[in-house]
Scaffold this active site. Structure first.
Site, PDB file in Angstrom:
ATOM      1  CG  ASN A 173      -1.656  -1.260   1.284  1.00  0.00           C
ATOM      2  OD1 ASN A 173      -2.198  -1.765   0.120  1.00  0.00           O
ATOM      3  ND2 ASN A 173      -2.106  -1.709   2.399  1.00  0.00           N
TER       4      ASN A 173
ATOM      5  CG  HIS B 210       4.026  -1.528  -4.738  1.00  0.00           C
ATOM      6  ND1 HIS B 210       2.807  -2.400  -4.741  1.00  0.00           N
ATOM      7  CD2 HIS B 210       4.935  -2.496  -4.969  1.00  0.00           C
ATOM      8  CE1 HIS B 210       2.988  -3.599  -5.203  1.00  0.00           C
ATOM      9  NE2 HIS B 210       4.336  -3.467  -5.357  1.00  0.00           N
TER      10      HIS B 210
ATOM     11  CG  ASN C 143      -8.595 -11.839   0.790  1.00  0.00           C
ATOM     12  OD1 ASN C 143      -9.862 -11.379   0.643  1.00  0.00           O
ATOM     13  ND2 ASN C 143      -7.690 -11.608  -0.022  1.00  0.00           N
TER      14      ASN C 143
HETATM   15  P1  OAD Z   1      -6.150  -5.954  -4.762  1.00  0.00           P
HETATM   16  O1  OAD Z   1      -7.160  -4.822  -4.998  1.00  0.00           O
HETATM   17  O2  OAD Z   1      -5.671  -6.601  -5.849  1.00  0.00           O
HETATM   18  O3  OAD Z   1      -6.655  -6.904  -3.671  1.00  0.00           O
HETATM   19  C1  OAD Z   1      -7.515  -6.293  -2.398  1.00  0.00           C
HETATM   20  C2  OAD Z   1      -7.656  -7.449  -1.858  1.00  0.00           C
HETATM   21  O4  OAD Z   1      -8.091  -7.244  -0.477  1.00  0.00           O
HETATM   22  C3  OAD Z   1      -8.816  -8.731  -2.337  1.00  0.00           C
HETATM   23  O5  OAD Z   1      -8.446 -10.011  -2.558  1.00  0.00           O
HETATM   24  C4  OAD Z   1      -9.728  -8.477  -1.459  1.00  0.00           C
HETATM   25  O6  OAD Z   1     -10.729  -9.724  -1.613  1.00  0.00           O
HETATM   26  C5  OAD Z   1      -9.228  -8.162  -0.091  1.00  0.00           C
HETATM   27  N1  OAD Z   1     -10.057  -7.404   0.710  1.00  0.00           N
HETATM   28  C6  OAD Z   1     -11.022  -6.510   0.315  1.00  0.00           C
HETATM   29  N2  OAD Z   1     -11.762  -6.099   1.763  1.00  0.00           N
HETATM   30  C7  OAD Z   1     -11.043  -6.594   2.595  1.00  0.00           C
HETATM   31  C8  OAD Z   1     -10.803  -6.490   4.166  1.00  0.00           C
HETATM   32  N3  OAD Z   1     -11.731  -5.621   4.752  1.00  0.00           N
HETATM   33  N4  OAD Z   1      -9.978  -7.172   4.720  1.00  0.00           N
HETATM   34  C9  OAD Z   1      -9.255  -7.904   4.259  1.00  0.00           C
HETATM   35  N5  OAD Z   1      -9.050  -8.152   3.074  1.00  0.00           N
HETATM   36  C10 OAD Z   1     -10.044  -7.197   2.151  1.00  0.00           C
HETATM   37  O7  OAD Z   1      -5.035  -5.262  -3.980  1.00  0.00           O
HETATM   38  P2  OAD Z   1      -3.591  -5.516  -3.751  1.00  0.00           P
HETATM   39  O8  OAD Z   1      -3.498  -7.083  -3.596  1.00  0.00           O
HETATM   40  O9  OAD Z   1      -2.906  -4.773  -2.810  1.00  0.00           O
HETATM   41  O10 OAD Z   1       0.656  -2.153  -7.529  1.00  0.00           O
HETATM   42  O11 OAD Z   1      -2.861  -5.197  -5.070  1.00  0.00           O
HETATM   43  C11 OAD Z   1      -1.428  -5.455  -5.488  1.00  0.00           C
HETATM   44  C12 OAD Z   1      -1.000  -4.225  -6.137  1.00  0.00           C
HETATM   45  O12 OAD Z   1      -1.817  -4.363  -7.288  1.00  0.00           O
HETATM   46  C13 OAD Z   1      -0.818  -2.856  -5.628  1.00  0.00           C
HETATM   47  O13 OAD Z   1      -0.057  -2.612  -4.847  1.00  0.00           O
HETATM   48  C14 OAD Z   1      -0.747  -2.157  -7.031  1.00  0.00           C
HETATM   49  C15 OAD Z   1      -1.721  -2.934  -7.876  1.00  0.00           C
HETATM   50  O14 OAD Z   1      -1.202  -3.101  -9.168  1.00  0.00           O
HETATM   51  C16 OAD Z   1       1.053  -1.047  -7.743  1.00  0.00           C
HETATM   52  O15 OAD Z   1       0.444   0.019  -7.811  1.00  0.00           O
HETATM   53  C17 OAD Z   1       2.536  -1.329  -8.184  1.00  0.00           C
END
Ligand code: OAD
Length: 244
Positions: free
Chosen positions: A103, A120, A213
């Protein structure tokens, strides 16, 4: 949240070296949109692949700067939630703890976490592409302000698609994953590498991997414990049960 699976609380309490990897999901309960949640995700309004790239900034720096100013506004209005607070508590309770986040919202530090690896970058900072100097961005501007040293237009201090992660950060994260005995993966879809490789590096070294998750991810089948739940609802009772 019903009782935790047998063995989980004890594993967390006994762990000597704990790593937590977080993604956008841990900030969702603070009102910060995730990337891939369709209804509220950033993708729903914009396609970050069109904006969070060096080419987009080259082509239209004002548009990209305005998009980041909008996101900075969202983040500045956000407050850390109980999930962030629980990880700050865990850092104080565990013998050795590293927090690795994908994040860019700065909410972990605002919640009191100290040992934070920002894979990031951080949307609250800007950087001079020519000199690497980082500054707090000028809120009022709708165009990238000039570097105070050399005048080049500043850019957000975040990793864009197609860019390499900061070497020191990914090295620190990988070193921590390879030497921990318990690895928490919280709120990440586990789709973006190299961050998504970290839990597998921990597994290879015999660590207990715990996923939190609401939805299943590619990691779910490999994690020792895969808890379907929200970070803000699962982490506080889990950390409380282990160290309360
Ligand atoms: P995503 O939006 O890909 O995934 C978010 C995850 O959080 C999903 O699996 C949801 O199911 C989960 N989620 C939603 N609400 C939640 C909650 N209250 N508690 C726990 N989990 C929850 O975001 P990231 O995995 O962080 O990269 O994405 C990774 C990277 O992809 C980001 O850092 C960004 C993006 O491209 C860059 O900007 C370089």
């Amino acid at each position: 949240m019903p009782g935790f699976p047998p063995g989980l609380v004890g594993a967390l309490r006994e762990a000597r070296r704990v790593v937590a990897l977080t993604g956008a999901g841990i900030s969702a309960e603070s009102g910060v949109p995730t990337f891939r949640d369709a209804q509220a995700g950033l993708w729903a309004r914009y396609d970050p692949r069109e904006l969070a790239t060096p080419e987009a900034f080259e082509h239209d720096p004002e548009l990209v700067w305005k998009w980041y100013a909008w996101r900075r506004g969202l983040v500045e209005r956000a407050r850390p939630n109980a999930g962030h607070a629980a990880l700050a508590e865990l850092e104080r309770a565990a013998p050795v703890f590293s927090l690795v986040t994908q994040n860019v919202d700065g909410l972990h530090r605002e919640a009191g976490s100290e040992n934070v690896v920002e894979l990031h970058g951080n949307i609250r900072r800007s950087r001079c592409p020519a000199e690497g100097l980082t500054v707090e961005p000028d809120e009022a501007g709708h165009a990238p302000p000039p570097c105070p040293n050399c005048g080049s237009p500043l850019r957000p201090d975040v990793v864009w698609f197609g860019e390499a992660l900061p070497a020191a950060e990914i090295e620190a994260a990988s070193g921590a994953a390879r030497s921990c005995d318990l690895f928490l993966s919280v709120g990440t879809s586990g789709l973006v590498y190299p961050a998504a490789a970290l839990p597998y590096e921990a597994l290879e070294n015999g660590a207990t991997v715990v996923e939190i998750n609401p939805e299943r991810t590619p990691l779910s089948a490999h994690a020792g414990f895969s808890l379907r739940g929200k970070a803000g609802e699962v982490l506080p009772p889990l950390v409380g049960a282990a160290f309360g």
